[in-house]
Design an enzyme around this catalytic site. Structure first.
Site: not given
Ligand code: RRO
Length: 304
Positions: A130, A191
């Site tokens: 993330c 991601n």
């Molecule tokens: O929740 C987020 O801000 C988020 C997550 Br967990 C992720 O894995 N990838 C992203 O772009 N946002």
């Protein structure tokens, strides 16, 4: 004409086709995930789940930019216990469920994964990438840490484990190898890419978190390169993710070495019909080019 098979076998999972939603798109209620499956996805993926409920960042958390979207949600989720209730409803209908999860410590990763595995998910996707929450995102750029957390989780679950890689690293092949060495059954690549959007009137960053993760068509060439490099490095299957909006994008990922694909931003910009469109386009492509099943084209672009 021979029957075209869209069904795949992915790290032991049998899926009716190679498409799924990317984690975070449409959250994790049984109702919305069921819609994804009804509209043609081969499996559904939850928003990342943690041990306890978590609010995430204050608004604004999302901004559209040229050919993409930047989000900084900050891992909002209702916690693993809440989802176990929703999971029962999805499993009763035979929908393959991949649970994305994270922890703030190694122990938390293990605990959340164990509860999800015991609760009956079909597979797990370990989110160590993330871009919007420090500890979790940084983990994904440290190959040693990725190997350790993968190994720890793998030791206490009995479903396939996919590790979702970050594009925000200088050598993705090294991180891919670390996950494989830790015992991952597969990878998800990738991601979102760290990014910033600025508002000229306020002369300030638009997102409350300042930085966010870029997804959508702008990410696609970078994500394809990540899949390419990971595929050259590891034997385990890869789920491609990043800017897939139509069947042609999906085929590019398969040729590049992905065995399955996830659709995120395009679900928001184009709607859930994107899954059926990709399934049908992929079927036509296989038929027109003399292939009988999806696995025949996986990684073809690497062959001389
Ligand atoms: O929740 C987020 O801000 C988020 C997550 Br967990 C992720 O894995 N990838 C992203 O772009 N946002």
């Amino acid at each position: 004409m021979a029957e075209i098979r869209l069904a795949i076998e992915l790290a032991g999972l049998r899926l009716r086709n190679p498409t799924m939603n990317a984690a975070g798109v449409l959250g994790l209620t049984a109702g919305l995930l069921r819609r994804v499956y009804e509209e043609g996805a081969g499996a559904v993926v939850t928003k990342s789940l943690g041990l306890k409920p978590r609010m995430g960042h204050p608004n604004p958390t999302v901004v559209y930019v040229e050919a993409g979207l930047i989000n900084a949600m900050g891992l909002p989720n209702p916690g693993v216990e809440y989802f176990l209730g929703e999971l029962g409803r999805l499993k009763a209908e035979g929908i393959p469920v991949i649970a994305s999860f994270f922890g703030e410590t190694l122990e938390e990763f293990v605990e959340v994964a164990s509860r999800l595995s015991e609760g009956g998910v079909d597979a797990l996707e370990l989110n160590c990438s993330c871009p919007n929450v420090e500890g979790v995102g940084l983990l994904g750029s440290d190959p040693g840490a990725v190997e350790r957390v993968t190994e720890a989780v793998k030791g206490c679950v009995d479903v396939p484990l996919f590790v979702k890689l970050s594009p925000n690293v200088s050598d993705i092949a090294q991180v891919a190898r670390a996950a494989e060495q830790g015992g991952a059954d597969g990878l998800t690549a990738v991601n979102t890419l760290r990014a910033v959007a600025i508002d000229v009137e306020t002369r300030r960053p638009i997102l409350s978190n300042v930085t966010g993760g870029l997804s959508g068509p702008a990410l696609k060439p970078v994500a394809l390169r990540c899949v390419w490099e990971a595929a050259e490095e590891v034997e385990i299957p890869i789920i491609g993710c990043g800017g897939i909006s139509n069947w042609r994008d999906a085929v590019e990922y398969l040729l590049c070495g992905a065995s399955a694909i996830q659709v995120g931003t395009a679900v928001m910009s184009r709607g859930l019909g994107v899954f059926r469109e990709i399934d049908e386009g992929l079927r036509r492509y296989l038929e027109a080019n003399g292939f009988k099943e999806v696995s025949e084209i996986v990684g073809l672009a690497h062959k001389a």
